[in-house]
Design a protein around this motif. Structure first.
Motif, short mmCIF file in Angstrom:
data_model
loop_
_atom_site.label_atom_id
_atom_site.label_comp_id
_atom_site.label_asym_id
_atom_site.label_seq_id
_atom_site.Cartn_x
_atom_site.Cartn_y
_atom_site.Cartn_z
N PRO A 3 0.81 -1.22 0.00
CA PRO A 3 0.00 0.00 0.00
C PRO A 3 0.84 1.27 0.00
CG PRO A 3 0.19 -0.85 2.22
CD PRO A 3 1.02 -1.78 1.34
N ILE A 4 0.21 2.34 -0.44
CA ILE A 4 0.75 3.69 -0.28
C ILE A 4 -0.44 4.58 0.03
CG2 ILE A 4 0.60 4.24 -2.76
CD1 ILE A 4 3.28 5.83 -2.39
N ALA A 5 -0.21 5.65 0.76
CA ALA A 5 -1.33 6.51 1.17
C ALA A 5 -1.05 7.96 0.85
CB ALA A 5 -1.58 6.34 2.67
N VAL A 6 -2.10 8.69 0.50
CA VAL A 6 -2.00 10.14 0.38
C VAL A 6 -3.13 10.78 1.18
CG1 VAL A 6 -0.85 10.22 -1.87
CG2 VAL A 6 -3.35 10.16 -1.78
N TYR A 7 -2.84 11.92 1.74
CA TYR A 7 -3.82 12.65 2.54
C TYR A 7 -3.96 14.04 1.92
CZ TYR A 7 -3.14 8.64 5.44
OH TYR A 7 -3.07 7.33 5.88
N VAL A 8 -5.14 14.29 1.40
CA VAL A 8 -5.39 15.49 0.62
C VAL A 8 -6.02 16.57 1.50
CG1 VAL A 8 -6.57 16.43 -1.40
CG2 VAL A 8 -5.79 14.03 -1.41
N GLY A 9 -5.39 17.72 1.55
CA GLY A 9 -5.91 18.82 2.36
C GLY A 9 -6.30 20.02 1.53
N GLY A 10 -7.30 20.72 2.02
CA GLY A 10 -7.72 21.95 1.36
C GLY A 10 -8.74 22.65 2.22
N SER A 11 -9.03 23.87 1.84
CA SER A 11 -9.98 24.67 2.59
C SER A 11 -11.16 25.05 1.72
CB SER A 11 -9.31 25.96 3.09
OG SER A 11 -8.19 25.67 3.89
N THR A 12 -12.30 25.24 2.37
CA THR A 12 -13.45 25.90 1.75
C THR A 12 -13.88 26.98 2.73
OG1 THR A 12 -15.79 25.72 1.19
CG2 THR A 12 -14.93 24.02 2.64
N LEU A 13 -14.06 28.19 2.24
CA LEU A 13 -14.47 29.27 3.14
C LEU A 13 -15.85 29.01 3.72
CD1 LEU A 13 -13.09 32.50 1.41
CD2 LEU A 13 -11.99 30.96 3.03
N GLY A 132 4.10 0.05 -8.73
CA GLY A 132 4.77 -0.71 -7.68
C GLY A 132 3.94 -0.89 -6.42
N HIS A 133 2.70 -0.40 -6.45
CA HIS A 133 1.82 -0.57 -5.30
C HIS A 133 0.52 -1.20 -5.76
CE1 HIS A 133 4.55 2.76 -4.05
NE2 HIS A 133 4.60 2.00 -2.97
N ASP A 134 -0.13 -1.94 -4.88
CA ASP A 134 -1.39 -2.57 -5.28
C ASP A 134 -2.60 -1.92 -4.61
OD1 ASP A 134 -1.02 -3.49 -2.73
OD2 ASP A 134 -0.70 -5.59 -3.31
N LEU A 135 -2.35 -0.97 -3.73
CA LEU A 135 -3.45 -0.30 -3.03
C LEU A 135 -3.06 1.14 -2.75
CD1 LEU A 135 -5.46 -1.78 -0.06
CD2 LEU A 135 -4.56 0.55 0.06
N VAL A 136 -3.94 2.06 -3.09
CA VAL A 136 -3.71 3.47 -2.82
C VAL A 136 -4.84 3.97 -1.91
CG1 VAL A 136 -3.49 5.79 -3.78
CG2 VAL A 136 -2.54 3.82 -5.01
N LEU A 137 -4.46 4.32 -0.70
CA LEU A 137 -5.44 4.83 0.26
C LEU A 137 -5.44 6.36 0.21
CD1 LEU A 137 -6.38 3.49 3.64
CD2 LEU A 137 -5.50 5.83 3.64
N ILE A 138 -6.65 6.94 0.16
CA ILE A 138 -6.77 8.38 -0.06
C ILE A 138 -7.63 8.99 1.06
CG2 ILE A 138 -7.38 10.17 -1.75
CD1 ILE A 138 -7.55 7.66 -3.79
N GLY A 139 -6.99 9.80 1.92
CA GLY A 139 -7.70 10.46 3.01
C GLY A 139 -7.86 11.95 2.75
N GLU A 140 -8.57 12.62 3.64
CA GLU A 140 -8.84 14.05 3.43
C GLU A 140 -8.80 14.83 4.73
OE1 GLU A 140 -11.68 15.47 5.02
OE2 GLU A 140 -12.13 13.46 5.78
#
Lengths: 338, 338
Positions: A3-13, A132-140
């Motif tokens: 696995p590999i993971a990414v954590y996506v951040g952003g703002s909404t006013l 090279g990864h079989d799973l991509v975990l995506i958080g926020e």
């Protein structure tokens, strides 16, 4: 499992509307949360301000759970800036079209074309990291996220407001409904999904959808690690013709058991590959800050649930995950930041 | 083998000294090269300008080789912006302290403290991406890189100018010596390695060193994918007390065989784990743009040699790598960009 993971951040006013989000010390303070969450997740400490993201009530960011699980499992991960208000003072992935979203009760979320650009950039990112990864975990991490997600879902023909949860035990559904209603007045019948996101969405959910599609295109399993907001990500994926039955949805038991929202209906509406919830329970925790999770506070965020589910699938039992979380809690408390 | 690769780009205004670098269409044009290299590497096409980085003589960027090898091997990779002059209009890793370097013949490269900040940020990045991987390959794109690298090496007590190569068959050693000599006048005896980099270096080499140390700390093999400039990265690693005998140095045969430089001396000085050169040879290539590599042009860059060595170690023979490069060359030519 690779696995590999990414954590996506952003703002909404949108999160600065009083009473909408408790994911910060004040309405304006919610704009710092993604910045501090992702700095803490990456470095072990926030950098832009010397505080761990928390509410006036002592509620900790769920990033604490995420970081503990990542340290335990040693899953590779990166923070992604899709449009944080204050930037990220830690190494992170930058998308060229990143920008925060406007308050959707008042004006279009983003300039026309932004959603498509973010989606394509995120798709490239998804492809690159999936190799090279079989799973991509995506958080926020996006305060106000359930409200903008509800608007995206409603515009896409679903009962978004009915589905979504809240970081508060008192889900402010009436307020959410008002905001979504104002936002939807700007969406014309038959709009494509990117126009919808530009009009009533935010930078985070469309970025998550792009990473997920890129991952699937490289043959990896895309895991959406979040709560009811993930309905917006699934709506965007369906909107571009992706097969949502290949997407996993992993969250916390607090979301699965939440009576004010309905993640099961979302999972069914998009026929997701699997809906799973973490088993970790803080009822017997020695720390009040964690016991509050069992009373309906926070519930999910920064991929906390999905990252715990991943740990479980990698062979770490609930007890070891809980120990890791307690250690991290104590580390922060001893630093005087928690 | 579970490799991952990063390609670190940045600028030094040193490259704008007329006659120093041919890695761009003009002295000022060299400032675009890292931007275009990393956009092309990530997206398959540059974005900031609609041209593939090349010289007036039709010399192609070595990024073409790198991209072809990455497409063949499916190694996951990311571009890193350590301080490009024009930014990167593609998804990439951003380091908070990223900034381009000044012309070291005239003034300090970077504000005091920048090198250490970049190093620590890169070290965090190296740790994060190394998880789940056993090898981290680190390439570079910085026109003028051999000159600033020579200055770093000389300041660290080595014969930098004697060691380094050039992208030109006519290595402008006298000019490099003049620039390095001016730069060294700003370094006081006994300076630590970060002060040296701030005074006479650049953002790229110190970032590569940070990623390498972070990778080693997570138990992965760090591979420096570059030519003689890697002596500067090794000097920085030694300067912080890292064990350079655990670092691999992979490059092209054009660098190994270059009579104007001495990568073997660098490998020996730092007792590197292994020095390897790619076997791919373009003598019989149907494309003049590639045959020029055999006449001493370009030689190395954007991790071209190391990425080819990696392909070889993953079981791809020289013929298949060459075919991939030819296909990519034709793709670009047909797009009218090459």
């Amino acid at each position: 499992m690779r696995p590999i993971a990414v954590y996506v951040g952003g703002s909404t006013l949108t999160s600065t509307i009083p009473g909408l989000s408790i994911a910060g010390p004040s309405p304006e303070g919610t704009l710092y949360t993604p910045t501090l969450d992702l700095e803490y997740l990456t470095l072990g400490l926030p950098r832009t301000m010397n505080v761990i993201p928390m509410t006036p009530d002592g509620l900790l960011t769920p990033a604490l759970i995420t970081r503990a699980a990542l340290e335990l499992t040693k899953v590779p991960y990166l923070a992604v800036d899709a449009g944080t208000y204050y930037g990220i003072k830690a190494p992170h992935v930058r998308l060229p079209s990143a920008r925060y979203g406007e308050n959707i009760a008042e004006r279009p979320a983003m300039p026309r074309g932004t959603a498509r650009s973010l989606f394509e950039e995120a798709r490239t990112l998804g492809r690159l990291i999936s190799r090279g990864h079989d799973l991509v975990l995506i958080g926020e991490t996006i305060p106000g996220g359930t409200t903008v997600a509800a608007a995206i879902m409603n515009a896409a023909g679903l009962d978004g407001v009915g589905y979504v949860s809240s970081a508060s035990p008192n889900n402010p559904k009436d307020l959410k409904r008002q905001v979504v209603s104002k936002a939807l007045s700007r969406v014309s019948e038959g709009s494509d999904i990117f126009s919808i996101v530009d009009a009533v969405g935010d930078p985070v959910h469309v970025t998550m959808a792009g990473v997920a599609l890129g991952a699937m295109e490289e043959g990896a399993t895309a895991v959406l690690a979040g709560g009811t907001q993930m309905g917006a990500v699934l709506a965007i994926l369906r909107g571009v013709g992706a097969d949502t039955s290949k997407v996993s949805l992993w969250t916390t038991k607090w979301i699965l058991n939440d009576e004010t929202s309905n993640i099961r209906a979302i999972a069914e509406a998009f026929d997701v590959r699997d809906l799973e919830g973490s088993e970790v329970d803080f009822a017997d925790s020695p720390f009040e800050g964690l016991r509050m999770f069992e009373r309906g506070f926070v519930k999910e965020g920064v991929g906390a649930g999905g990252t715990m589910v991943l740990a479980s699938k990698m062979g770490f039992d609930a007890g070891s995950v809980k120990s890791a979380i307690y250690s991290e809690y104590k580390r922060l408390r001893n630093l005087g930041s928690a």
